[in-house]
Design an enzyme around this catalytic site. Structure first.
Site, PDB file in Angstrom:
ATOM      1  N   TYR A 107      -2.243  -1.068  -8.799  1.00  0.00           N
ATOM      2  CA  TYR A 107      -1.292  -0.176  -9.222  1.00  0.00           C
ATOM      3  C   TYR A 107       0.038  -0.903  -8.891  1.00  0.00           C
ATOM      4  O   TYR A 107       0.197  -1.569  -8.140  1.00  0.00           O
ATOM      5  CB  TYR A 107      -1.426   1.144  -8.739  1.00  0.00           C
ATOM      6  CG  TYR A 107      -1.599   1.355  -7.177  1.00  0.00           C
ATOM      7  CD1 TYR A 107      -2.812   1.039  -6.478  1.00  0.00           C
ATOM      8  CD2 TYR A 107      -0.483   1.113  -6.495  1.00  0.00           C
ATOM      9  CE1 TYR A 107      -2.797   0.864  -5.330  1.00  0.00           C
ATOM     10  CE2 TYR A 107      -0.602   1.046  -4.990  1.00  0.00           C
ATOM     11  CZ  TYR A 107      -1.941   1.018  -4.623  1.00  0.00           C
ATOM     12  OH  TYR A 107      -1.929   0.977  -3.104  1.00  0.00           O
ATOM     13  N   ASP A 162     -14.082   5.065  -3.328  1.00  0.00           N
ATOM     14  CA  ASP A 162     -13.548   4.465  -4.334  1.00  0.00           C
ATOM     15  C   ASP A 162     -14.156   4.918  -5.661  1.00  0.00           C
ATOM     16  O   ASP A 162     -13.525   5.205  -6.945  1.00  0.00           O
ATOM     17  CB  ASP A 162     -13.617   3.023  -4.268  1.00  0.00           C
ATOM     18  CG  ASP A 162     -12.644   2.464  -3.544  1.00  0.00           C
ATOM     19  OD1 ASP A 162     -11.677   2.992  -2.892  1.00  0.00           O
ATOM     20  OD2 ASP A 162     -12.687   1.061  -2.834  1.00  0.00           O
ATOM     21  N   GLY A 188      -4.017   2.061 -11.800  1.00  0.00           N
ATOM     22  CA  GLY A 188      -5.116   2.712 -10.597  1.00  0.00           C
ATOM     23  C   GLY A 188      -4.451   3.969  -9.743  1.00  0.00           C
ATOM     24  O   GLY A 188      -4.799   4.029  -8.838  1.00  0.00           O
ATOM     25  N   SER A 246       0.715  -1.252   0.002  1.00  0.00           N
ATOM     26  CA  SER A 246       0.071   0.080   0.123  1.00  0.00           C
ATOM     27  C   SER A 246       0.695   1.204   0.015  1.00  0.00           C
ATOM     28  O   SER A 246       1.826   1.367   0.770  1.00  0.00           O
ATOM     29  CB  SER A 246      -0.925   0.077   1.348  1.00  0.00           C
ATOM     30  OG  SER A 246      -1.608   1.333   1.189  1.00  0.00           O
ATOM     31  N   LYS A 247       0.270   2.326  -0.939  1.00  0.00           N
ATOM     32  CA  LYS A 247       1.243   3.516  -1.051  1.00  0.00           C
ATOM     33  C   LYS A 247       0.410   4.629  -0.044  1.00  0.00           C
ATOM     34  O   LYS A 247       0.681   5.729  -0.077  1.00  0.00           O
ATOM     35  CB  LYS A 247       1.316   4.048  -2.372  1.00  0.00           C
ATOM     36  CG  LYS A 247       2.461   3.115  -3.108  1.00  0.00           C
ATOM     37  CD  LYS A 247       2.693   4.023  -4.437  1.00  0.00           C
ATOM     38  CE  LYS A 247       3.656   3.108  -5.426  1.00  0.00           C
ATOM     39  NZ  LYS A 247       4.569   2.240  -4.680  1.00  0.00           N
ATOM     40  N   ASN A 250     -17.485 -11.657 -13.956  1.00  0.00           N
ATOM     41  CA  ASN A 250     -16.628 -12.048 -12.944  1.00  0.00           C
ATOM     42  C   ASN A 250     -16.255 -13.347 -12.727  1.00  0.00           C
ATOM     43  O   ASN A 250     -17.352 -14.286 -13.587  1.00  0.00           O
ATOM     44  CB  ASN A 250     -17.326 -11.662 -11.480  1.00  0.00           C
ATOM     45  CG  ASN A 250     -16.420 -11.921 -10.203  1.00  0.00           C
ATOM     46  OD1 ASN A 250     -15.368 -11.458 -10.322  1.00  0.00           O
ATOM     47  ND2 ASN A 250     -17.185 -12.619  -9.189  1.00  0.00           N
ATOM     48  N   ARG A 251     -15.053 -14.030 -12.378  1.00  0.00           N
ATOM     49  CA  ARG A 251     -14.784 -15.374 -12.561  1.00  0.00           C
ATOM     50  C   ARG A 251     -16.106 -16.321 -11.786  1.00  0.00           C
ATOM     51  O   ARG A 251     -16.194 -17.208 -12.404  1.00  0.00           O
ATOM     52  CB  ARG A 251     -13.512 -15.462 -11.437  1.00  0.00           C
ATOM     53  CG  ARG A 251     -13.066 -16.756 -11.362  1.00  0.00           C
ATOM     54  CD  ARG A 251     -11.704 -16.934 -10.677  1.00  0.00           C
ATOM     55  NE  ARG A 251     -11.734 -16.526  -9.410  1.00  0.00           N
ATOM     56  CZ  ARG A 251     -10.632 -16.329  -8.463  1.00  0.00           C
ATOM     57  NH1 ARG A 251      -9.668 -16.748  -8.978  1.00  0.00           N
ATOM     58  NH2 ARG A 251     -10.995 -16.031  -7.200  1.00  0.00           N
ATOM     59  N   LYS A 256     -13.725  -4.796   2.888  1.00  0.00           N
ATOM     60  CA  LYS A 256     -14.645  -3.525   2.664  1.00  0.00           C
ATOM     61  C   LYS A 256     -16.278  -3.941   3.034  1.00  0.00           C
ATOM     62  O   LYS A 256     -16.713  -3.095   3.597  1.00  0.00           O
ATOM     63  CB  LYS A 256     -14.736  -3.115   1.222  1.00  0.00           C
ATOM     64  CG  LYS A 256     -13.178  -2.411   0.898  1.00  0.00           C
ATOM     65  CD  LYS A 256     -13.129  -1.941  -0.333  1.00  0.00           C
ATOM     66  CE  LYS A 256     -11.767  -1.139  -0.702  1.00  0.00           C
ATOM     67  NZ  LYS A 256     -11.260  -0.842  -1.900  1.00  0.00           N
ATOM     68  N   GLY A 274     -15.266  -6.179  -3.228  1.00  0.00           N
ATOM     69  CA  GLY A 274     -15.350  -4.719  -2.696  1.00  0.00           C
ATOM     70  C   GLY A 274     -15.054  -3.542  -3.639  1.00  0.00           C
ATOM     71  O   GLY A 274     -16.008  -2.593  -3.470  1.00  0.00           O
TER      72      GLY A 274
HETATM   73  P1  NDP Z   1     -11.799  -8.462  -3.105  1.00  0.00           P
HETATM   74  O1  NDP Z   1     -11.069  -9.404  -2.561  1.00  0.00           O
HETATM   75  O2  NDP Z   1     -13.212  -8.034  -2.518  1.00  0.00           O
HETATM   76  O3  NDP Z   1     -12.481  -9.137  -4.795  1.00  0.00           O
HETATM   77  C1  NDP Z   1     -11.406  -9.655  -5.553  1.00  0.00           C
HETATM   78  C2  NDP Z   1     -12.125  -9.667  -7.095  1.00  0.00           C
HETATM   79  O4  NDP Z   1     -11.063 -10.374  -7.778  1.00  0.00           O
HETATM   80  C3  NDP Z   1     -13.301 -10.794  -7.090  1.00  0.00           C
HETATM   81  O5  NDP Z   1     -14.294 -10.180  -7.994  1.00  0.00           O
HETATM   82  C4  NDP Z   1     -12.610 -12.204  -7.689  1.00  0.00           C
HETATM   83  O6  NDP Z   1     -13.371 -13.018  -8.207  1.00  0.00           O
HETATM   84  C5  NDP Z   1     -11.706 -11.571  -8.466  1.00  0.00           C
HETATM   85  N1  NDP Z   1     -10.263 -12.317  -8.631  1.00  0.00           N
HETATM   86  C6  NDP Z   1      -9.439 -12.721  -7.737  1.00  0.00           C
HETATM   87  N2  NDP Z   1      -8.127 -13.481  -8.213  1.00  0.00           N
HETATM   88  C7  NDP Z   1      -8.862 -13.606  -9.677  1.00  0.00           C
HETATM   89  C8  NDP Z   1      -8.101 -14.458 -10.753  1.00  0.00           C
HETATM   90  N3  NDP Z   1      -7.143 -14.808 -10.544  1.00  0.00           N
HETATM   91  N4  NDP Z   1      -8.878 -14.343 -11.762  1.00  0.00           N
HETATM   92  C9  NDP Z   1      -9.796 -13.602 -11.960  1.00  0.00           C
HETATM   93  N5  NDP Z   1     -10.643 -12.835 -11.120  1.00  0.00           N
HETATM   94  C10 NDP Z   1     -10.057 -12.843  -9.752  1.00  0.00           C
HETATM   95  O7  NDP Z   1     -10.627  -7.188  -3.750  1.00  0.00           O
HETATM   96  P2  NDP Z   1     -11.108  -5.892  -3.927  1.00  0.00           P
HETATM   97  O8  NDP Z   1     -12.475  -5.830  -4.824  1.00  0.00           O
HETATM   98  O9  NDP Z   1     -11.575  -4.920  -2.668  1.00  0.00           O
HETATM   99  O10 NDP Z   1     -10.011  -5.373  -4.823  1.00  0.00           O
HETATM  100  C11 NDP Z   1      -9.733  -5.700  -6.289  1.00  0.00           C
HETATM  101  C12 NDP Z   1      -8.605  -4.970  -6.793  1.00  0.00           C
HETATM  102  O11 NDP Z   1      -8.690  -3.638  -6.959  1.00  0.00           O
HETATM  103  C13 NDP Z   1      -7.388  -5.095  -5.906  1.00  0.00           C
HETATM  104  O12 NDP Z   1      -6.247  -5.447  -6.882  1.00  0.00           O
HETATM  105  C14 NDP Z   1      -7.002  -3.706  -5.380  1.00  0.00           C
HETATM  106  O13 NDP Z   1      -5.855  -3.400  -4.927  1.00  0.00           O
HETATM  107  C15 NDP Z   1      -7.618  -2.908  -6.439  1.00  0.00           C
HETATM  108  N6  NDP Z   1      -8.271  -1.655  -6.074  1.00  0.00           N
HETATM  109  C16 NDP Z   1      -7.508  -0.395  -6.216  1.00  0.00           C
HETATM  110  C17 NDP Z   1      -8.000   0.758  -5.771  1.00  0.00           C
HETATM  111  C18 NDP Z   1      -7.193   2.004  -6.213  1.00  0.00           C
HETATM  112  O14 NDP Z   1      -7.164   3.061  -5.634  1.00  0.00           O
HETATM  113  N7  NDP Z   1      -6.335   2.111  -7.271  1.00  0.00           N
HETATM  114  C19 NDP Z   1      -9.078   0.787  -5.097  1.00  0.00           C
HETATM  115  C20 NDP Z   1      -9.620  -0.369  -4.456  1.00  0.00           C
HETATM  116  C21 NDP Z   1      -9.335  -1.508  -4.936  1.00  0.00           C
HETATM  117  P3  NDP Z   1     -14.263 -13.978  -7.233  1.00  0.00           P
HETATM  118  O15 NDP Z   1     -15.497 -13.441  -6.875  1.00  0.00           O
HETATM  119  O16 NDP Z   1     -14.419 -15.368  -8.389  1.00  0.00           O
HETATM  120  O17 NDP Z   1     -13.406 -14.751  -6.118  1.00  0.00           O
END
Ligand code: NDP
Length: 284
Positions: free
Chosen positions: A231, A109, A252, A15-16, A158-159, A66, A137
């Protein structure tokens, strides 16, 4: 006394946010401390209770907490209610100076993402065909804000398909008349989109950037924007396939700084500059 904040997640080392909030605090001359807090998966509530008991003023919450933060809050902003997920907690003080009477839950977000796309990258969301990949989230946090910009359509994949369906159903009930729909990954191949947003955490774990792509190349038109919410991972598999297809790409970092600036405003009541920080973070 220095006001304490933290970003809470698992994992959290990448995290930054501490760097960003330290820069904001310097800019406006506020005395705060802001640290990373790694919390075991089943100990979110206990860790927050302890943090608050030490007089902390607020926290950012990142994956996978979240939805738990949404439940932890005792008061919710409209945008947090609309998204069902919380990434900012503000611990309001009691009249006697003790912290902890109320916990305000917010979600910045969505505004962070839409500001980055429309203001920083200069791309219109109004009228766009948007594909949102992910239903965790982050996807919940941004989907409502995307619909607020009046896109032609918001398609969610979504997966785990049932989670995409659940998000689309939630949006349809909260935003009647909006064109939010779920689609399985198998059905994506021949669908063109203007803006494709990767809101999955797939790029956090992909070992070499060569993992199976999340979307087929045919989804990217020449004018597309491919937005990787993650990011600091360079050219992820998602961004590589987008670039090869002629799409403009962004990670991001801009969203990160914009959502942080909005969180800083929620906590401290002052607006901060985002452009200099985005530029320096992009340069590495
Ligand atoms: P969650 O853990 O809540 O959700 C993860 C999501 O990613 C689910 O939809 C999951 O699918 C999917 N997923 C995980 N692994 C895989 C894979 N190998 N292949 C396909 N789908 C996959 O995480 P968040 O939603 O909180 O965060 C998601 C991303 O967004 C992170 O990388 C986070 O760093 C980034 N982010 C960036 C922000 C920014 O300010 N730039 C702010 C918020 C988040 P499934 O339901 O099938 O498990």
């Amino acid at each position: 006394m220095t006001d304490q904040y933290a970003v809470i997640g698992n994992p959290i080392a990448h995290s930054k946010s501490p760097l960003i909030h330290a820069a904001f605090a310097r800019e406006v001359g506020h005395d705060i401390s802001y640290n990373r807090m790694l919390v075991p998966i089943n100990q979110f509530r206990a860790a927050l209770d302890e943090f608050r008991s030490k007089g902390a003023r607020g926290a950012n919450v990142t994956l996978p907490f979240k939805f738990e933060a949404f439940k932890y809050a005792t008061q919710l902003t409209d945008r947090a209610k609309a998204s069902g997920a919380v990434n900012v907690l503000r611990f309001n003080e009691l009249g006697d100076g003790q912290s902890g009477a109320e916990v305000l839950g917010d979600n910045t977000d969505g505004i962070g993402l839409t500001r980055d796309i429309t203001q920083n990258l200069g791309m219109a969301l109004k009228g766009a065909r948007i594909l949102l990949i992910g239903a965790g989230g982050a996807a919940y946090g941004v989907a409502g804000a995307l619909l607020d910009e009046s896109p032609t359509s918001l398609t969610i994949t979504n997966r785990t398909y049932v989670k995409a369906q659940a998000l689309a159903a939630t949006l349809s009930s909260k935003y009647p008349g909006s064109n939010a729909l779920a689609i399985s990954t198998d059905e994506l191949a021949d669908q063109p989109f203007d803006i494709i947003i990767n809101a999955t955490s797939a790029s956090m774990t992909e070992p070499s950037g060569n993992e199976v792509p999340l979307v087929p190349a045919t989804c990217f038109g020449k004018a597309s924007l491919a937005y990787e919410m993650m990011y600091g991972k360079g050219q992820t598999a998602f961004l590589q396939i987008a670039a090869q297809s002629g799409a403009r790409t962004a990670d991001g970092v801009g969203m990160l700084v914009e959502q942080a600036a909005e969180a800083f405003f929620v906590w401290r009541g002052v607006k901060v500059k985002t452009a200099p920080l985005i530029s320096s973070l992009k340069q590495g």
